[in-house]
Motif scaffolding. Sequence first.
Motif, short mmCIF file in Angstrom:
data_model
loop_
_atom_site.label_atom_id
_atom_site.label_comp_id
_atom_site.label_asym_id
_atom_site.label_seq_id
_atom_site.Cartn_x
_atom_site.Cartn_y
_atom_site.Cartn_z
N ILE A 135 -4.02 1.07 -1.53
CA ILE A 135 -3.89 2.18 -0.61
C ILE A 135 -5.00 3.16 -0.96
N CYS A 136 -5.13 4.22 -0.18
CA CYS A 136 -6.18 5.19 -0.47
C CYS A 136 -5.61 6.61 -0.42
N ASN A 137 -5.88 7.38 -1.46
CA ASN A 137 -5.56 8.81 -1.49
C ASN A 137 -6.85 9.59 -1.31
N ILE A 194 -13.21 2.38 5.81
CA ILE A 194 -12.50 1.14 6.11
C ILE A 194 -11.73 0.73 4.86
N ASP A 195 -10.40 0.72 4.97
CA ASP A 195 -9.58 0.34 3.83
C ASP A 195 -9.29 -1.16 3.87
N SER A 196 -9.27 -1.79 2.70
CA SER A 196 -9.08 -3.24 2.66
C SER A 196 -7.62 -3.65 2.69
N GLY A 197 -6.70 -2.68 2.63
CA GLY A 197 -5.31 -2.96 2.95
C GLY A 197 -4.41 -3.33 1.79
N LEU A 198 -3.12 -3.27 2.09
CA LEU A 198 -2.06 -3.47 1.09
C LEU A 198 -1.42 -4.85 1.20
N GLY A 199 -1.89 -5.68 2.12
CA GLY A 199 -1.31 -7.00 2.30
C GLY A 199 -2.35 -8.02 2.71
N ASN A 248 5.27 -3.65 -5.84
CA ASN A 248 6.32 -2.81 -6.41
C ASN A 248 6.47 -1.57 -5.53
N LYS A 249 7.50 -1.57 -4.69
CA LYS A 249 7.66 -0.48 -3.73
C LYS A 249 8.00 0.84 -4.41
N LYS A 250 8.76 0.76 -5.49
CA LYS A 250 9.10 2.00 -6.21
C LYS A 250 7.86 2.65 -6.78
N ARG A 251 7.00 1.86 -7.38
CA ARG A 251 5.75 2.41 -7.91
C ARG A 251 4.90 2.99 -6.78
N LEU A 252 4.86 2.28 -5.66
CA LEU A 252 4.09 2.77 -4.51
C LEU A 252 4.58 4.15 -4.08
N ASN A 288 -5.08 -14.53 -8.80
CA ASN A 288 -4.81 -14.28 -7.39
C ASN A 288 -3.51 -13.52 -7.20
N TYR A 289 -2.49 -13.85 -8.00
CA TYR A 289 -1.21 -13.15 -7.89
C TYR A 289 -1.39 -11.66 -8.18
N ILE A 290 -2.18 -11.36 -9.18
CA ILE A 290 -2.46 -9.95 -9.49
C ILE A 290 -3.17 -9.28 -8.32
N GLN A 291 -4.13 -9.98 -7.72
CA GLN A 291 -4.91 -9.42 -6.62
C GLN A 291 -4.06 -9.12 -5.39
N ILE A 292 -3.03 -9.95 -5.14
CA ILE A 292 -2.23 -9.79 -3.92
C ILE A 292 -0.97 -8.96 -4.12
N SER A 293 -0.64 -8.63 -5.40
CA SER A 293 0.62 -7.95 -5.64
C SER A 293 0.51 -6.65 -6.44
N LYS A 294 -0.48 -6.52 -7.32
CA LYS A 294 -0.63 -5.34 -8.17
C LYS A 294 -1.62 -4.38 -7.51
N PHE A 295 -1.08 -3.49 -6.69
CA PHE A 295 -1.96 -2.68 -5.85
C PHE A 295 -2.78 -1.67 -6.65
N PHE A 296 -3.94 -1.40 -6.11
CA PHE A 296 -4.90 -0.44 -6.65
C PHE A 296 -4.85 0.81 -5.78
N ILE A 297 -5.06 1.98 -6.40
CA ILE A 297 -5.12 3.22 -5.62
C ILE A 297 -6.56 3.70 -5.57
#
Length: 267
Positions: free
Chosen positions: A256-258, A237-242, A56-60, A18-27
Amino acid sequence: MKLIGIFGLFLVGIFIYNYIQISKFFINKLSFQTNKLSKSLRITQISDYHSNNLINKKRLLDEISQFNPHIIALTGDIIDSRAEEIYPTLDLIKELTKINSNIYFVIGNHELRNINGNTFIENLKEVGVTVLDNENTIIQIEDEKVNICGLSFFATKEDYENILAKINKDYFTLLLSHSPNRIIRYTKGIEDLILTGHTHGGQVRLPIIGAIVSSGQGLFPKYDKGVFNIKNTILYIDSGLGNSLFPIRFFNRVQICNITIESTKNS
């Protein structure tokens, strides 16, 4: 004791997952085509950040910088309704303006409910973000013109029709709406691309089935996450960053979505 140990390991595994799912964002990377542009258009969408300090805001920022979008779309709920501190999120958006100042924001229900929501929105304007609240504008990107329209969270069908009545239909039209729930009923197929969020993809998803529940759509919603074609218009429809309510995700990492809009004029 052995069963207790196995159960304990299972709980630890669930916690880590769950921690990975809520913190390690996918692009998420999407590509669409249009004959209204002569060159590719790149859009980064950030939705439902909900003041998520786990990522990780820097990675974002690095990932967005590498994509080098022409437009950054913030589709609402960038702060959470319960967030007492809005300035860490504003600092992140200030960094986004250094990547590209063409940032457009539509208001989500959490901005409306946060006691500092109006302050947050005014600060967005001060740092150069364009807030579109039942408004439209035209952006010039090199020799291309693009319509950008933004619906308020409680927009009526009349609001929608008034916005679309003002656009030049020869230009590529991007519509931003926090929630898809109204726009799926309002759209007349005039827009080329609609970007929304709000659903979080249900936060908890099941393989094959998808979201279990979504705000405004109830159990097993149809319009939960991903790409849909409605009246010749593409709805994403994006599932969001939070996350809201509970920091829980299942088969549905924050993201996020590119988006790349490819031109078909020369093909």
